[in-house]
Motif scaffolding. Structure first.
Motif, PDB file in Angstrom:
ATOM      1  N   THR A  43      71.879   3.730  -4.690  1.00  0.00           N
ATOM      2  CA  THR A  43      71.001   4.619  -5.447  1.00  0.00           C
ATOM      3  C   THR A  43      69.674   3.909  -5.728  1.00  0.00           C
ATOM      4  O   THR A  43      69.638   2.703  -5.985  1.00  0.00           O
ATOM      5  N   HIS A  44      68.609   4.688  -5.695  1.00  0.00           N
ATOM      6  CA  HIS A  44      67.275   4.219  -6.050  1.00  0.00           C
ATOM      7  C   HIS A  44      66.863   5.020  -7.284  1.00  0.00           C
ATOM      8  O   HIS A  44      66.854   6.259  -7.252  1.00  0.00           O
ATOM      9  N   VAL A  45      66.523   4.301  -8.358  1.00  0.00           N
ATOM     10  CA  VAL A  45      66.376   4.947  -9.661  1.00  0.00           C
ATOM     11  C   VAL A  45      65.024   4.623 -10.297  1.00  0.00           C
ATOM     12  O   VAL A  45      64.601   3.456 -10.321  1.00  0.00           O
ATOM     13  N   LEU A  46      64.360   5.653 -10.781  1.00  0.00           N
ATOM     14  CA  LEU A  46      63.192   5.480 -11.632  1.00  0.00           C
ATOM     15  C   LEU A  46      63.696   5.352 -13.062  1.00  0.00           C
ATOM     16  O   LEU A  46      64.382   6.243 -13.560  1.00  0.00           O
ATOM     17  N   GLU A  47      63.368   4.236 -13.734  1.00  0.00           N
ATOM     18  CA  GLU A  47      63.991   3.924 -15.022  1.00  0.00           C
ATOM     19  C   GLU A  47      62.979   3.845 -16.158  1.00  0.00           C
ATOM     20  O   GLU A  47      61.835   3.417 -15.971  1.00  0.00           O
ATOM     21  N   VAL A  48      63.431   4.244 -17.343  1.00  0.00           N
ATOM     22  CA  VAL A  48      62.629   4.133 -18.566  1.00  0.00           C
ATOM     23  C   VAL A  48      63.477   3.404 -19.613  1.00  0.00           C
ATOM     24  O   VAL A  48      64.331   4.011 -20.258  1.00  0.00           O
ATOM     25  N   PRO A  49      63.269   2.085 -19.785  1.00  0.00           N
ATOM     26  CA  PRO A  49      63.984   1.363 -20.832  1.00  0.00           C
ATOM     27  C   PRO A  49      63.299   1.543 -22.186  1.00  0.00           C
ATOM     28  O   PRO A  49      62.069   1.513 -22.275  1.00  0.00           O
ATOM     29  N   ILE A  50      64.089   1.731 -23.227  1.00  0.00           N
ATOM     30  CA  ILE A  50      63.587   1.829 -24.603  1.00  0.00           C
ATOM     31  C   ILE A  50      64.392   0.842 -25.434  1.00  0.00           C
ATOM     32  O   ILE A  50      65.616   0.974 -25.545  1.00  0.00           O
ATOM     33  N   GLU A  51      63.714  -0.154 -26.012  1.00  0.00           N
ATOM     34  CA  GLU A  51      64.411  -1.251 -26.659  1.00  0.00           C
ATOM     35  C   GLU A  51      63.926  -1.479 -28.094  1.00  0.00           C
ATOM     36  O   GLU A  51      62.727  -1.381 -28.381  1.00  0.00           O
ATOM     37  N   PHE A  52      64.858  -1.832 -28.961  1.00  0.00           N
ATOM     38  CA  PHE A  52      64.514  -2.403 -30.262  1.00  0.00           C
ATOM     39  C   PHE A  52      64.639  -3.904 -30.079  1.00  0.00           C
ATOM     40  O   PHE A  52      65.685  -4.418 -29.671  1.00  0.00           O
ATOM     41  N   ARG A  53      63.571  -4.647 -30.396  1.00  0.00           N
ATOM     42  CA  ARG A  53      63.484  -6.059 -30.039  1.00  0.00           C
ATOM     43  C   ARG A  53      63.415  -6.956 -31.278  1.00  0.00           C
ATOM     44  O   ARG A  53      62.584  -6.728 -32.153  1.00  0.00           O
ATOM     45  N   TRP A  54      64.278  -7.956 -31.288  1.00  0.00           N
ATOM     46  CA  TRP A  54      64.204  -9.006 -32.316  1.00  0.00           C
ATOM     47  C   TRP A  54      64.104 -10.345 -31.606  1.00  0.00           C
ATOM     48  O   TRP A  54      64.781 -10.592 -30.608  1.00  0.00           O
ATOM     49  N   ARG A  55      63.242 -11.232 -32.100  1.00  0.00           N
ATOM     50  CA  ARG A  55      63.053 -12.527 -31.464  1.00  0.00           C
ATOM     51  C   ARG A  55      62.553 -13.547 -32.488  1.00  0.00           C
ATOM     52  O   ARG A  55      62.104 -13.181 -33.574  1.00  0.00           O
ATOM     53  N   THR A  56      62.599 -14.812 -32.115  1.00  0.00           N
ATOM     54  CA  THR A  56      62.113 -15.873 -32.997  1.00  0.00           C
ATOM     55  C   THR A  56      60.765 -16.401 -32.527  1.00  0.00           C
ATOM     56  O   THR A  56      60.422 -17.555 -32.766  1.00  0.00           O
ATOM     57  N   SER A  57      59.998 -15.576 -31.851  1.00  0.00           N
ATOM     58  CA  SER A  57      58.711 -16.011 -31.299  1.00  0.00           C
ATOM     59  C   SER A  57      57.689 -16.256 -32.400  1.00  0.00           C
ATOM     60  O   SER A  57      57.775 -15.713 -33.508  1.00  0.00           O
ATOM     61  N   THR A  58      56.701 -17.086 -32.069  1.00  0.00           N
ATOM     62  CA  THR A  58      55.537 -17.312 -32.927  1.00  0.00           C
ATOM     63  C   THR A  58      54.296 -17.318 -32.047  1.00  0.00           C
ATOM     64  O   THR A  58      54.392 -17.303 -30.812  1.00  0.00           O
ATOM     65  N   ALA A  59      53.135 -17.361 -32.664  1.00  0.00           N
ATOM     66  CA  ALA A  59      51.890 -17.396 -31.906  1.00  0.00           C
ATOM     67  C   ALA A  59      51.685 -18.729 -31.197  1.00  0.00           C
ATOM     68  O   ALA A  59      50.793 -18.858 -30.358  1.00  0.00           O
ATOM     69  N   ARG A  60      52.525 -19.729 -31.495  1.00  0.00           N
ATOM     70  CA  ARG A  60      52.331 -21.069 -30.942  1.00  0.00           C
ATOM     71  C   ARG A  60      53.350 -21.450 -29.856  1.00  0.00           C
ATOM     72  O   ARG A  60      53.248 -22.514 -29.278  1.00  0.00           O
ATOM     73  N   SER A  61      54.354 -20.606 -29.618  1.00  0.00           N
ATOM     74  CA  SER A  61      55.376 -20.998 -28.654  1.00  0.00           C
ATOM     75  C   SER A  61      55.919 -19.809 -27.876  1.00  0.00           C
ATOM     76  O   SER A  61      56.143 -18.741 -28.433  1.00  0.00           O
ATOM     77  N   TYR A  62      56.144 -20.030 -26.582  1.00  0.00           N
ATOM     78  CA  TYR A  62      56.746 -19.012 -25.724  1.00  0.00           C
ATOM     79  C   TYR A  62      58.246 -19.208 -25.586  1.00  0.00           C
ATOM     80  O   TYR A  62      58.920 -18.426 -24.922  1.00  0.00           O
ATOM     81  N   LYS A  63      58.780 -20.273 -26.154  1.00  0.00           N
ATOM     82  CA  LYS A  63      60.215 -20.529 -26.064  1.00  0.00           C
ATOM     83  C   LYS A  63      60.879 -20.048 -27.345  1.00  0.00           C
ATOM     84  O   LYS A  63      60.605 -20.593 -28.417  1.00  0.00           O
ATOM     85  N   PHE A  64      61.732 -19.033 -27.232  1.00  0.00           N
ATOM     86  CA  PHE A  64      62.338 -18.459 -28.423  1.00  0.00           C
ATOM     87  C   PHE A  64      63.624 -17.731 -28.068  1.00  0.00           C
ATOM     88  O   PHE A  64      63.884 -17.404 -26.909  1.00  0.00           O
ATOM     89  N   TRP A  65      64.443 -17.488 -29.091  1.00  0.00           N
ATOM     90  CA  TRP A  65      65.641 -16.670 -28.943  1.00  0.00           C
ATOM     91  C   TRP A  65      65.252 -15.203 -29.007  1.00  0.00           C
ATOM     92  O   TRP A  65      64.307 -14.835 -29.709  1.00  0.00           O
ATOM     93  N   ARG A  66      65.990 -14.367 -28.272  1.00  0.00           N
ATOM     94  CA  ARG A  66      65.724 -12.926 -28.296  1.00  0.00           C
ATOM     95  C   ARG A  66      67.028 -12.141 -28.223  1.00  0.00           C
ATOM     96  O   ARG A  66      67.992 -12.580 -27.582  1.00  0.00           O
ATOM     97  N   VAL A  67      67.031 -10.992 -28.876  1.00  0.00           N
ATOM     98  CA  VAL A  67      68.100 -10.005 -28.733  1.00  0.00           C
ATOM     99  C   VAL A  67      67.413  -8.648 -28.631  1.00  0.00           C
ATOM    100  O   VAL A  67      66.744  -8.220 -29.567  1.00  0.00           O
ATOM    101  N   TYR A  68      67.562  -7.993 -27.497  1.00  0.00           N
ATOM    102  CA  TYR A  68      66.948  -6.692 -27.257  1.00  0.00           C
ATOM    103  C   TYR A  68      68.063  -5.683 -26.983  1.00  0.00           C
ATOM    104  O   TYR A  68      68.884  -5.882 -26.086  1.00  0.00           O
ATOM    105  N   ALA A  69      68.087  -4.604 -27.741  1.00  0.00           N
ATOM    106  CA  ALA A  69      69.125  -3.585 -27.574  1.00  0.00           C
ATOM    107  C   ALA A  69      68.477  -2.211 -27.507  1.00  0.00           C
ATOM    108  O   ALA A  69      67.460  -1.956 -28.167  1.00  0.00           O
TER     109      ALA A  69
END
Length: 238
Positions: free
Chosen positions: A131-157
């Motif tokens: 199957t070839h699928v056109l997809e639309v993901p909709i996520e609520f996102r929580w993360r430990t990001s800051t303006a100073r670092s790209y390395k962080f924990w994330r949970v997206y549901a």
């Protein structure tokens, strides 16, 4: 051979994105050193994923074969919901390819489609549907990001909505049979969850709807109620 090329290409692509992420990490740290921090930053706006696809609710004696797999790529609009920008809503647009190998044969005749187990003793190399699928993901996102670092924990549901714009069934035996199956449901949806740290993240998708239309009956008298469970990894980048 195809799956090997796919995996090699995926690893090369993610490796390239990882280098870019590290370069952006250095830039962000440099900005922090000069007190010019981007307090309007956004995260994870490009995604690439690869999954192993499992068929749930299979009819009796229907088994999966080979490596049923999926690939997904797309972009997401990241919209922070708080001042710290570690809680956000993501809405995206992407493409998904899914392949399912199994021993359920599909036969197209004048009376419509017929579904039954491949007879024992049949010599065949491949039986699958794509199957070839056109997809639309909709996520609520929580993360430990800051303006100073790209390395962080994330949970997206969230949910993933899909429109199957193309599909193909293929049986490769003494003769090759391939066709588009109109019994496959066009609109699909499922719950999804991704979680991890930095580059690599665990991903799971559970299909809410059936892969086939309602009231599709096999030659064994069972209703086709198969749905997809996808488990794999997903990579995010800016």
């Amino acid at each position: 051979m195809k799956i090997q090329l796919l995996l090699i290409s995926f690893c090369c692509f993610t490796g390239s994105l990882g280098v870019q992420a590290q370069e952006k990490e250095d830039v962000r740290l440099s900005l922090s050193d000069t007190s010019r921090v981007d307090d309007k930053y956004r995260e994870d706006q490009v995604y690439v994923g690869i999954t192993y696809n499992i068929l749930l609710n299979r009819p009796a004696d229907v088994k999966q074969q080979n490596l049923s797999r999926g690939v997904q790529v797309g972009i997401i609009k990241d919209m922070p919901l708080n001042a710290a920008r570690n809680v956000a809503l993501g809405i995206g647009l992407g493409y998904g390819f899914n392949s399912y190998f199994h021993n359920l044969q599909m036969v197209r005749n004048e009376g419509g489609m017929e579904y039954g187990l491949i007879p024992e003793g049949t010599d065949y190399k491949r039986n699958k549907m794509d199957t070839h699928v056109l997809e639309v993901p909709i996520e609520f996102r929580w993360r430990t990001s800051t303006a100073r670092s790209y390395k962080f924990w994330r949970v997206y549901a969230g949910v993933r909505l899909g429109y199957v714009f193309s599909n193909r069934y293929k049986f490769l035996g003494d003769e090759t049979v391939r066709f588009s199956n109109s019994d496959i449901r066009k609109f699909q949806s499922g719950l999804q969850l991704s979680a991890g740290y930095n580059t690599w993240n665990f991903y799971v998708y559970y299909g809410l709807g059936k892969l086939f239309k309602d009231d599709i009956i096999t030659t064994g008298g069972e209703v086709l109620e198969m749905r997809a469970l996808k488990v794999g990894i997903i990579f995010y980048a800016l």
